[in-house]
Design a protein around this motif. Structure first.
Motif, PDB file in Angstrom:
ATOM      1  N   SER A  71      30.754  32.414  25.572  1.00 52.63           N
ATOM      2  CA  SER A  71      32.536  32.484  25.721  1.00 52.63           C
ATOM      3  C   SER A  71      32.808  33.909  25.294  1.00 52.63           C
ATOM      4  O   SER A  71      33.778  34.340  25.811  1.00 52.63           O
ATOM      5  N   LYS A 119      32.072  36.419  27.545  1.00 53.22           N
ATOM      6  CA  LYS A 119      33.410  36.673  28.718  1.00 53.22           C
ATOM      7  C   LYS A 119      34.086  37.658  28.162  1.00 53.22           C
ATOM      8  O   LYS A 119      34.948  38.321  28.943  1.00 53.22           O
ATOM      9  N   GLU A 120      35.007  37.351  27.214  1.00 55.11           N
ATOM     10  CA  GLU A 120      35.914  38.054  26.904  1.00 55.11           C
ATOM     11  C   GLU A 120      35.787  39.507  26.989  1.00 55.11           C
ATOM     12  O   GLU A 120      36.763  39.817  27.046  1.00 55.11           O
ATOM     13  N   ALA A 152      26.490  28.566  24.074  1.00 49.83           N
ATOM     14  CA  ALA A 152      27.521  28.553  24.748  1.00 49.83           C
ATOM     15  C   ALA A 152      28.315  29.726  23.953  1.00 49.83           C
ATOM     16  O   ALA A 152      29.672  30.434  24.593  1.00 49.83           O
TER      17      ALA A 152
END
Length: 249
Positions: free
Chosen positions: A242, A245-246, A238
């Motif tokens: 995260s 995705k940035e 996870a």
């Protein structure tokens, strides 16, 4: 073999003192991280190891791949390693013990789910098999720590909810008497149930930490060992998701 025996004895000893906390690892890097953080034992989680290898949990991965992963973990650390060996992959007791020792592991989870049918194994037959594993470990000269998982609370076997606790006590008693060092009633989520199991079975009990059962609560009711399964593996993914995705526009 002398080192393995010392590790097995140390692992058994840790079930009798302060509560043993096991944030489960899935590969050599995560195992080394567990030791770096200060934990005295590395435990694997089959769900995490299987996923890392690209297979489903529940003996979906070939045992050769699972044991090869366990061997890499054991080589990466200098502390006792206990392996989630699922339901034993259909091995005979002596073969299972030999394969575990070849990896460098000195403990194992063995569950009472029949992955062919999806139900629970016959409790008496499973107890006899655990006793044979215990005997094979004794013959090998390494007192492997057996953590006998009781799967009544997972819904396997279609046991009605009100019957799950008494059935867990019945099964746990059989497995304890067969030579298991610790009983693992996976899936228990409330304090009263785990406290009853600790009292009725009178042996080391493995609990799962959760939002409803934190470490302080488990310690207060006398749980000897706490594991996390694939929680930290999933948390790592996870965090990875995260972070990457940035990078997207």
């Amino acid at each position: 073999m002398a080192d393995l025996k010392a590790h097995a004895e140390r692992l058994r000893e840790l079930h009798r003192g302060e509560m043993l906390v096991l944030p489960n690892a899935w590969d050599a890097a995560s195992a080394a991280t567990v030791v770096e953080a200060g934990f005295p034992v590395v435990a694997t989680a089959s769900a995490a190891v299987s996923a890392m290898l690209g297979h489903p949990d529940g003996e979906g991965a070939p045992w050769q791949e699972m044991f090869a992963a366990a061997a890499r973990i054991a080589r990466a650390v200098s502390v006792p390693v206990t392996v989630d060996a699922e339901a034993g992959y259909g091995m005979g007791p002596r073969e299972l013990v030999d394969r575990l020792l070849e990896t460098g592991a000195v403990g194992c989870n063995l569950e009472d789910t029949d992955h062919t049918s999806g139900g629970l194994t016959d409790a008496h037959a499973h107890a006899e098999w655990l006793a044979a594993v215990r005997s094979a470990a004794d013959d090998a000269g390494v007192p492997i720590v057996i953590n006998a998982r009781v799967d009544t609370f997972t819904g396997s076997g279609g046991i009605p909810e009100h019957d799950r606790l008494p059935e867990a006590i019945r099964r746990g008693s059989l497995y304890r008497d067969a030579g298991a060092d610790c009983i693992y009633p996976i899936g228990v989520r409330d304090k009263d149930t785990i406290a009853t199991l600790v009292k009725e079975l009178g042996c080391p009990i493995n609990g799962n930490a959760s939002d409803d059962l934190d470490l302080a609560t488990l310690r207060a009711v006398g749980v000897a060992r706490v594991s996390y399964g694939p929680r930290f593996y999933r948390a790592a993914l996870a965090g990875f998701l995260s972070g990457i995705k940035e990078l997207l526009p």
